[in-house]
Design a protein around this motif. Structure first.
Motif, short mmCIF file in Angstrom:
data_model
loop_
_atom_site.label_atom_id
_atom_site.label_comp_id
_atom_site.label_asym_id
_atom_site.label_seq_id
_atom_site.Cartn_x
_atom_site.Cartn_y
_atom_site.Cartn_z
N GLU A 204 7.77 -6.89 -3.78
CA GLU A 204 7.09 -5.61 -3.86
C GLU A 204 7.73 -4.74 -4.65
O GLU A 204 6.96 -4.26 -5.59
N ILE A 205 9.21 -4.83 -4.53
CA ILE A 205 9.94 -3.63 -5.26
C ILE A 205 9.98 -4.16 -6.67
O ILE A 205 9.68 -3.28 -7.58
N ASP A 207 7.85 -5.87 -8.54
CA ASP A 207 6.30 -5.48 -9.16
C ASP A 207 6.00 -4.09 -9.50
O ASP A 207 5.44 -3.76 -10.35
N ALA A 208 6.38 -3.35 -8.46
CA ALA A 208 6.23 -1.89 -8.59
C ALA A 208 7.12 -1.07 -9.84
O ALA A 208 6.83 -0.59 -10.67
N ARG A 214 4.98 2.12 -9.64
CA ARG A 214 3.85 2.24 -9.01
C ARG A 214 3.36 1.09 -8.03
O ARG A 214 3.38 -0.07 -8.30
N PHE A 215 3.17 1.42 -6.77
CA PHE A 215 2.70 0.32 -5.74
C PHE A 215 1.12 0.27 -5.52
O PHE A 215 0.64 1.09 -6.26
N THR A 227 -2.74 5.09 -8.87
CA THR A 227 -1.47 4.47 -7.81
C THR A 227 -0.56 5.32 -7.70
O THR A 227 0.08 5.87 -8.58
N THR A 228 0.10 5.03 -6.46
CA THR A 228 1.34 5.68 -5.97
C THR A 228 2.58 5.27 -6.77
O THR A 228 2.83 4.30 -7.11
N THR A 229 3.22 6.45 -7.35
CA THR A 229 4.33 6.25 -7.96
C THR A 229 5.39 6.50 -7.19
O THR A 229 5.78 7.69 -6.70
N GLY A 230 6.13 5.52 -6.40
CA GLY A 230 7.05 5.57 -5.59
C GLY A 230 8.52 5.47 -5.70
O GLY A 230 9.50 5.85 -4.98
#
Length: 377
Positions: A204-205, A207-208, A214-215, A227-230
């Motif tokens: 997941e990380i 990929d972002a 971005r998640f 999408t969220t920029t985390g």
């Protein structure tokens, strides 16, 4: 004779490649699109990885993997002193500090005993690197990692097709990487890479991180800016044209690996025991010949002689990592890692790729025999 070419291979795979490229053009998304997702699924099926994250190079894959596996600023990562520079520079780019360890005296993998000796208070990771045609001592490295509480990340950039006890390289710790640089066993027509992992959190990380932190669902979604920029991420997306080429070539990968093995056997049969040739590769159950590396006397003179007769070679590697200028601040000196330094004095990579003929191998071996019999011009 070129050190590497894939012109014949590319001509053979062009009809399939063209179909994939046309699909990319018709879809209208040329980066981080549907073809990348298709390639990721195919590569996951081939390697058995739970997750595959396509990125723009093997080097970026290492940086993203280290970050995704939890590297913190200043964390130490034990890496081999003999490897391509990215094995150590990726640690710096991810915010860590490389700590070098010597390789085994009879191979090119990191020595588990040297890993154990290199562990300090800030050491949290170890990065075994699988070079040339075989895996590092994974059992030994994993044992030390368990005893010392280290996270294992594999620099498996060269190791597509290599397996240990049925498990593909890159899947023995937090994750691994693949490089698809054109000369690799599975090569693109430019830069591309991938992260392999069975850990959903790491996936997941990573990929972002490849898409600006971005998640959510970003692949195949144009332009995916809502999408969220985390996380503070990178622009490390794989191009769909590269994915198209890799999909076409993946179908014939096992055949290419078999052809490389046949050429390597022919080299070994001709060169083993030849005066001046110190070491030839040993074929093992995990062998996949990305390159054919020998250790020889008068290495530089031999390379010059072969070049004068039209045969290109490569030196893997001219200097160990601890003596590279970019790591001067670590304070190492010649003699710190003797096995790595000795390898750098003698290793020479000979041409090896599926487009070669048996006669090409015979020509190279004939020139090497002539050189060590006294023909130096």
């Amino acid at each position: 004779m070129s050190f590497f070419t894939q012109s014949t291979t590319f001509e053979q795979v062009w009809p399939v490649t063209r179909r994939h490229i046309v699909e990319v053009i018709e879809n209208g998304k040329y980066s981080h699109g549907r073809k990348v997702a298709e390639f990721e699924a195919a590569l996951a099926a081939y390697t058995g990885a739970g997750f595959v994250i396509g990125v723009n190079s093997g080097t970026d894959a290492l940086v993203l993997l280290l970050r995704a596996a939890g590297l913190r600023p200043g964390d130490e990562v034990v890496v081999p002193a003999f490897s391509f520079g990215a094995s150590a520079t990726s640690v710096v780019l991810a915010g860590g500090r490389p700590v070098f360890a010597d390789i085994e005296p009879d191979g090119y993998g990191i020595d588990p005993a040297a890993v154990d000796a290199a562990v300090g208070e800030r050491t949290r990771f170890v990065m075994p690197t699988h070079l040339f045609s075989g895996l590092a001592d994974l059992d030994g490295v994993l044992r030390v990692a368990r005893e010392r509480g280290l996270i294992v990340v594999e620099d498996s950039a060269e190791a597509i097709g290599m397996r240990h006890d049925g498990k593909h390289a890159g899947l023995f710790g937090a994750g691994g990487v693949l490089s698809f640089f054109p000369t690799k066993t599975l090569g693109a027509v430019g830069d591309a890479g991938a992260v392999l992992t069975d850990d959903p959190g790491v996936a997941e990380i990573a990929d972002a991180l490849r898409h600006h932190g971005r998640f959510g669902a970003t692949i195949g979604d144009f332009p995916a800016i809502a999408t969220t920029t985390g996380l503070a991420g990178f622009n490390s997306k794989m191009d769909d044209i590269q994915a198209a080429v890799l999909l076409a070539k993946l179908d014939r990968l096992d055949g290419d690996i078999a052809r490389r093995a046949s050429l390597a056997t022919r080299y070994t049969e001709a060169l083993a025991g030849l005066p001046g040739v110190r070491k030839v590769p040993v074929s093992r159950s995990d062998s996949v010949f990305y390159v054919y590396v020998v250790e020889v006397d008068s290495r530089d003179d031999l390379a010059e002689y072969l070049s004068a007769h039209g045969v290109q070679t490569e030196v893997y590697y001219p200097a160990p990592l601890h003596l590279q200028p970019c790591f001067a601040e670590l304070g190492h000196r010649e003699g710190d890692f003797p096995n790595a330094e000795n390898a750098c004095r003698h290793t020479l990579a000979l041409p090896l790729y599926p487009d070669m003929s048996d006669g090409d191998v015979d020509e190279v071996c004939g020139l090497i025999r002539a050189f060590y019999r006294g023909a130096r011009t």
